[in-house]
Design a protein around this motif. Structure first.
Motif, PDB file in Angstrom:
ATOM      1  N   GLN A 662      -0.789   3.772  10.618  1.00 19.08           N
ATOM      2  CA  GLN A 662      -0.827   4.880  11.565  1.00 19.08           C
ATOM      3  C   GLN A 662      -2.189   5.013  12.250  1.00 19.08           C
ATOM      4  OE1 GLN A 662       1.943   6.380  12.237  1.00 19.08           O
ATOM      5  NE2 GLN A 662       3.108   5.432  10.567  1.00 19.08           N
ATOM      6  N   SER A 663      -3.185   4.257  11.784  1.00 21.57           N
ATOM      7  CA  SER A 663      -4.537   4.299  12.356  1.00 21.57           C
ATOM      8  C   SER A 663      -5.137   2.902  12.295  1.00 21.57           C
ATOM      9  CB  SER A 663      -5.431   5.261  11.563  1.00 21.57           C
ATOM     10  OG  SER A 663      -4.868   6.543  11.462  1.00 21.57           O
ATOM     11  N   PRO A 664      -6.166   2.617  13.092  1.00 23.79           N
ATOM     12  CA  PRO A 664      -6.865   1.332  12.963  1.00 23.79           C
ATOM     13  C   PRO A 664      -7.427   1.204  11.546  1.00 23.79           C
ATOM     14  CG  PRO A 664      -7.509   2.451  14.985  1.00 23.79           C
ATOM     15  CD  PRO A 664      -6.712   3.441  14.186  1.00 23.79           C
ATOM     16  N   CYS A 665      -7.275   0.035  10.948  1.00 24.06           N
ATOM     17  CA  CYS A 665      -7.719  -0.155   9.570  1.00 24.06           C
ATOM     18  C   CYS A 665      -7.639  -1.634   9.209  1.00 24.06           C
ATOM     19  CB  CYS A 665      -6.868   0.664   8.595  1.00 24.06           C
ATOM     20  SG  CYS A 665      -5.117   0.177   8.579  1.00 24.06           S
ATOM     21  N   MET A 666      -8.014  -1.952   7.974  1.00 20.50           N
ATOM     22  CA  MET A 666      -7.821  -3.285   7.427  1.00 20.50           C
ATOM     23  C   MET A 666      -7.038  -3.145   6.130  1.00 20.50           C
ATOM     24  SD  MET A 666     -11.567  -5.044   8.134  1.00 20.50           S
ATOM     25  CE  MET A 666     -11.018  -6.704   7.715  1.00 20.50           C
ATOM     26  N   VAL A 667      -6.119  -4.085   5.908  1.00 18.56           N
ATOM     27  CA  VAL A 667      -5.235  -4.005   4.748  1.00 18.56           C
ATOM     28  C   VAL A 667      -5.087  -5.391   4.126  1.00 18.56           C
ATOM     29  CG1 VAL A 667      -2.959  -3.338   3.889  1.00 18.56           C
ATOM     30  CG2 VAL A 667      -3.926  -2.152   5.872  1.00 18.56           C
ATOM     31  N   MET A 668      -5.107  -5.446   2.791  1.00 16.78           N
ATOM     32  CA  MET A 668      -4.781  -6.672   2.068  1.00 16.78           C
ATOM     33  C   MET A 668      -3.602  -6.368   1.151  1.00 16.78           C
ATOM     34  SD  MET A 668      -7.234  -9.372   0.057  1.00 16.78           S
ATOM     35  CE  MET A 668      -7.897  -8.201  -1.126  1.00 16.78           C
ATOM     36  N   VAL A 669      -2.594  -7.235   1.197  1.00 17.74           N
ATOM     37  CA  VAL A 669      -1.353  -7.008   0.466  1.00 17.74           C
ATOM     38  C   VAL A 669      -1.136  -8.149  -0.524  1.00 17.74           C
ATOM     39  CG1 VAL A 669       1.131  -6.622   0.639  1.00 17.74           C
ATOM     40  CG2 VAL A 669      -0.371  -5.917   2.519  1.00 17.74           C
ATOM     41  N   GLN A 670      -0.924  -7.804  -1.785  1.00 15.78           N
ATOM     42  CA  GLN A 670      -0.572  -8.781  -2.824  1.00 15.78           C
ATOM     43  C   GLN A 670       0.859  -8.519  -3.262  1.00 15.78           C
ATOM     44  OE1 GLN A 670      -2.517 -11.375  -4.979  1.00 15.78           O
ATOM     45  NE2 GLN A 670      -0.313 -11.753  -5.014  1.00 15.78           N
ATOM     46  N   THR A 671       1.758  -9.493  -3.059  1.00 11.94           N
ATOM     47  CA  THR A 671       3.154  -9.329  -3.450  1.00 11.94           C
ATOM     48  C   THR A 671       3.483 -10.233  -4.635  1.00 11.94           C
ATOM     49  OG1 THR A 671       3.901 -11.016  -1.883  1.00 11.94           O
ATOM     50  CG2 THR A 671       3.846  -8.741  -1.106  1.00 11.94           C
ATOM     51  N   GLY A 672       4.563  -9.872  -5.335  1.00 19.74           N
ATOM     52  CA  GLY A 672       5.036 -10.652  -6.470  1.00 19.74           C
ATOM     53  C   GLY A 672       6.538 -10.559  -6.579  1.00 19.74           C
ATOM     54  N   LYS A 673       7.062 -10.927  -7.730  1.00 17.72           N
ATOM     55  CA  LYS A 673       8.508 -10.920  -7.922  1.00 17.72           C
ATOM     56  C   LYS A 673       9.091  -9.515  -7.821  1.00 17.72           C
ATOM     57  CE  LYS A 673       8.674 -15.068 -10.812  1.00 17.72           C
ATOM     58  NZ  LYS A 673       9.029 -15.618 -12.149  1.00 17.72           N
ATOM     59  N   LYS A 674       8.300  -8.524  -8.184  1.00 13.12           N
ATOM     60  CA  LYS A 674       8.767  -7.136  -8.139  1.00 13.12           C
ATOM     61  C   LYS A 674       8.341  -6.422  -6.867  1.00 13.12           C
ATOM     62  CE  LYS A 674       8.874  -6.537 -13.159  1.00 13.12           C
ATOM     63  NZ  LYS A 674       8.401  -5.703 -14.303  1.00 13.12           N
ATOM     64  N   GLY A 675       7.990  -7.186  -5.840  1.00 11.03           N
ATOM     65  CA  GLY A 675       7.556  -6.578  -4.590  1.00 11.03           C
ATOM     66  C   GLY A 675       6.044  -6.483  -4.516  1.00 11.03           C
ATOM     67  N   ILE A 676       5.546  -5.443  -3.876  1.00  8.91           N
ATOM     68  CA  ILE A 676       4.111  -5.296  -3.710  1.00  8.91           C
ATOM     69  C   ILE A 676       3.459  -4.917  -5.041  1.00  8.91           C
ATOM     70  CG2 ILE A 676       2.292  -3.948  -2.595  1.00  8.91           C
ATOM     71  CD1 ILE A 676       4.045  -3.667  -0.182  1.00  8.91           C
ATOM     72  N   GLN A 677       2.452  -5.693  -5.422  1.00  5.25           N
ATOM     73  CA  GLN A 677       1.721  -5.422  -6.650  1.00  5.25           C
ATOM     74  C   GLN A 677       0.447  -4.621  -6.388  1.00  5.25           C
ATOM     75  OE1 GLN A 677       1.037  -9.394  -8.145  1.00  5.25           O
ATOM     76  NE2 GLN A 677       2.922  -9.356  -9.351  1.00  5.25           N
ATOM     77  N   LYS A 678      -0.173  -4.901  -5.247  1.00  2.00           N
ATOM     78  CA  LYS A 678      -1.458  -4.265  -4.970  1.00  2.00           C
ATOM     79  C   LYS A 678      -1.687  -4.187  -3.472  1.00  2.00           C
ATOM     80  CE  LYS A 678      -5.188  -6.606  -6.111  1.00  2.00           C
ATOM     81  NZ  LYS A 678      -6.258  -7.191  -6.936  1.00  2.00           N
ATOM     82  N   LEU A 679      -2.258  -3.074  -3.050  1.00  2.00           N
ATOM     83  CA  LEU A 679      -2.706  -2.885  -1.673  1.00  2.00           C
ATOM     84  C   LEU A 679      -4.201  -2.557  -1.699  1.00  2.00           C
ATOM     85  CD1 LEU A 679       0.118  -0.645  -0.154  1.00  2.00           C
ATOM     86  CD2 LEU A 679      -0.470  -2.939   0.616  1.00  2.00           C
ATOM     87  N   THR A 680      -4.940  -3.136  -0.779  1.00  2.00           N
ATOM     88  CA  THR A 680      -6.357  -2.806  -0.639  1.00  2.00           C
ATOM     89  C   THR A 680      -6.587  -2.425   0.815  1.00  2.00           C
ATOM     90  OG1 THR A 680      -6.887  -4.470  -2.314  1.00  2.00           O
ATOM     91  CG2 THR A 680      -8.719  -3.592  -1.026  1.00  2.00           C
TER      92      THR A 680
END
Length: 740
Positions: A662-680
């Protein structure tokens, strides 16, 4: 008001109203009372004597160069000077007088060192005494304040401590008067790197004079200065700023700051003057997580953290283990890591460091791995683009922080290359190729862009800059995405108004081994020279591969470059004598007045030329977007995606995963077998207090500063993040899923 505030107020009200001699008189008005207490038979307490003996032993530690000492005795003139030193030039770029000071210290060491051939030698004693009398008679003052308040006083107090009982009463008094210019009331004692070094010199003055009050005051100043601040000094991100320009100085003033603390921590250990444990822990953290994280393998300085000192010879030499050894001796905190760093710096073990860090106060990003190191240096509207070229050093640093990107496998890829560097093709930068750089006095300018930052979970991460050049009519959106074994460089929206070409430089390093390219589906080894190549798929040099996602035109030089030190440094040692270096330089030409030009390439270290094609065919990296609004990369092998939103928007990470910001930003997404594991997540603009993300996958959990709520298949997950503020604004926030 505390005592430091009183000192600073006194300084602000008086120093600029008085000539140097008057200031020196004011800060030395009690000098005679001090010198009355110097005599060895009027000793102070046992702790002070213990520290004094340790300091003197340390000053005597270096080896004596017998040939040098013999030559100094033979060549000294009757008046106590040496014929090869220019005593008339006291300019900021000259002042060869430092050689005279060093000669005196070397001779004093030879005279007093127990195992020295010259110990107690009458002729040497006469020589060093004559040299000291010559200096005291002339009391040389440099146009550069640093020599007057730091350089000369530091040498002088060391000389006094070494010679000690061999000094005459006049030498004691006049010598201490000069040493006393290193004062907490003087100009240089500003919060930051110099204050601590001046305090250390004052501590030696107290030891020489056997004055307990001076020593107690110095230790208190040191303890108070080991702190995190948003002003000058040690920052919350563990970088260091010597000035208020918000330009990083971790590997210059910041290392001097840490070294002075660590040196004194060892010398006062086991006495009543010992530094508090909390201060020592912060100092160790700063060394391991700030200084070492700004160095290749914690040993070789990363030029990305350098400034005008790049124009000095051998500035990228490996660091000694002394600082780590002192910290190890002075503290029990993080001992295993300190011991490992000692061994790394001594070359006893192979580094095994793996950490990624964004120094958000300095716009500096580092990616440390066991077999390579990479960094990104940027600038923003929160500070200057670069350090001022003080004392006429670093005269071509105009574009150094415009997104420079350095990669190193050995720590020596750029060693002493700078006299022959093309300073408009600094690695990683996108720059208008002007006929000449602006005058060196125009290097430092306030940055223009708010959106500059990084996102990292401490292991992987990305850096980005919405570049608005402070020197040229140029804009570009540049980002770097770092993974375990490689990283991706993206550029978009490159637009310029100047009547000159715009270039993005892949690298410009010392030439080491042959250069191999694949173009038009054919591999070839390039002969030395200048090359304009079409349809290049990749280029390999020095076990580093640069792989293009689509074949592209590339300019490359692998030949001898010439230059001289005088072009980048005006100190007297920097001559116009020609310097030649074999250089590898590769760049992309975006043409004149480009409109929304871009680039994309992958950098893969530790990859030989005969391995590149196999890697390229199975490369796990997928560029999801490279536009002025959005840049993103996915690593299919590790299921890590990194995204830069320059404006609110959405991106499809995988077939079933849509991420909306919803705003300018930076995102790191870690996914696994159960979907998203971690967001930074992070806010490069440092303007937001909260951030909302929406994802189509289920991601539930909560933390002290975030909440994720599953709203059903239609709404997906709504994530609300409370972002860091104040001195922590710009730091990443890590969100761990409740059920991984």
């Amino acid at each position: 008001m505390n005592y430091k505030s009183v000192y600073l107020l006194s300084f602000c009200c008086s120093v600029y109203l008085l000539p140097f001699g008057a200031v020196a008189h004011n800060i030395s008005e009690n000098l005679k009372a001090i010198t009355d207490n110097i005599a060895p038979d009027k000793t102070a307490n046992a702790d002070l004597e213990k520290i004094r003996a340790r300091i003197i032993a340390d000053l005597l530690e270096p080896a004596v160069n017998e040939a040098q000492i013999t030559q100094l005795i033979k060549s000294i003139k009757p008046d106590g000077s040496w014929p090869n030193i220019n005593y008339q030039d006291v300019s900021r770029t000259g002042f060869q007088h430092s050689e005279h000071l060093q000669h005196m210290l070397d001779m004093g060491r030879a005279l007093k060192k127990p195992d020295s051939k010259f110990q107690g030698n009458p002729e040497l004693k006469k020589t060093v005494s004559a040299a000291l009398d010559f200096w005291l008679k002339h009391d040389f003052i440099c146009d550069n304040w640093w020599w007057n308040e730091m350089g000369t006083p530091s040498h002088m107090i060391n000389i006094l401590l070494v010679l000690d009982t061999d000094l005459t009463p006049t030498q004691r008094e006049k010598g201490l008067k000069i040493a006393n210019r290193a004062s907490l009331e003087a100009f240089g004692a500003r919060p930051g790197g110099d204050l601590i070094q001046i305090a250390a010199m004052l501590g030696k003055q107290g030891l020489f004079a056997r004055d307990e009050q001076i020593l107690e005051r110095v230790v208190k100043v040191m303890a108070d200065e080991i702190k995190v601040t948003t002003g000058r000094g040690l920052k919350p991100d563990l970088s260091f700023h010597h000035r208020t320009d918000n330009v990083i100085s971790t590997l210059t003033y910041g290392t001097g700051y840490a070294s002075s603390f660590a040196y004194w921590a060892v010398k006062i250990a086991g006495t009543k003057y010992t530094l508090p444990e909390s201060a020592m822990k912060l100092l160790v953290d700063y060394f391991l997580d700030g200084i070492c994280q700004s160095m290749v393998y914690g040993r070789y300085p990363d030029l990305g953290a350098k400034n005008r000192d790049l124009s000095r010879k051998d500035i990228l030499s490996p660091s000694s283990a002394e600082l780590a050894q002192n910290l190890l001796q002075a503290s029990n905190y993080r001992r295993e890591e300190l011991a490992e760093m000692v061994k790394i710096r001594q070359g006893e073990i192979k580094p095994n460091l793996a950490r990624t860090h964004f120094f958000w106060h300095s716009e500096y990003f580092t990616h440390q791995r066991p077999n390579y190191f990479a960094s990104v240096r940027m600038h923003s509207s929160r500070g200057n683009n670069m350090e001022e070229p003080h004392n006429e050093e670093g005269l071509k640093n105009h574009h150094f922080a415009d997104g420079s990107n350095f990669i190193s496998l050995t720590g020596q890829e750029y060693f002493n290359i700078f006299p022959v560097w093309d300073w408009q093709k600094i690695p990683g930068t996108t720059v208008v190729q002007k006929p000449a750089l602006p005058p060196w006095k125009e290097i430092a300018k306030k940055g223009k862009s708010d959106f500059v930052g990084g996102v990292t979970d401490g292991n992987l991460g990305a850096a980005a800059i919405d570049l608005t050049s402070v020197h040229d009519p140029l804009k570009a959106r540049k980002a770097w995405f770092f993974f375990e074994n490689e990283y991706v460089c993206l550029g978009a929206g490159i637009t310029a108004e100047a009547d000159y070409p715009v270039a993005t430089t892949l690298n410009q390093s010392l030439l080491n081994q042959q250069v191999t390219v694949k173009r038009n589906n054919q591999e070839e080894t390039l002969p030395p020279g200048e090359h304009t190549l079409d349809k290049v798929s990749w280029v390999a040099h020095d076990n580093i591969a640069y792989i293009f996602t689509t074949p592209t035109a590339l300019h490359l030089k692998n030949n001898t470059a010439t230059g001289n030190w005088r072009e980048i440094n005006h100190h007297t040692w920097a001559t116009t004598e020609e310097v030649k270096k074999d250089v590898f330089k590769a760049w992309l030409d975006h043409g004149t007045k480009p409109r929304n030009a871009g680039y994309a390439y992958i950098v893969v270290p530790n990859l030989a030329a005969n391995q590149v094609e196999a890697y390229r065919k199975k490369a796990p990296l997928e560029i999801l977007a490279n536009t002025p609004e959005l840049q993103a990369v996915n690593n299919k092998a590790t299921n890590v995606s990194q995204v830069v939103f320059y404006q609110p928007g959405k991106i499809k990470i995988t077939k079933n995963l849509l991420l909306t910001a919803q705003s300018p930003c930076m995102v790191m997404v870690q996914t696994g077998k159960k979907g998203i594991q971690k967001l930074t997540v992070s806010d490069p603009s440092r303007k937001l207090q909260t951030l909302q993300l929406n994802i189509t996958s289920r991601f539930e959990g909560a933390g002290d500063n975030w909440q994720a709520t599953w709203q059903g298949k239609k709404e997906g997950t709504v994530i609300q993040v409370k972002l860091p503020t104040g001195g922590m604004a710009g730091q990443s926030v890590v969100l761990e899923a409740k059920n991984k």
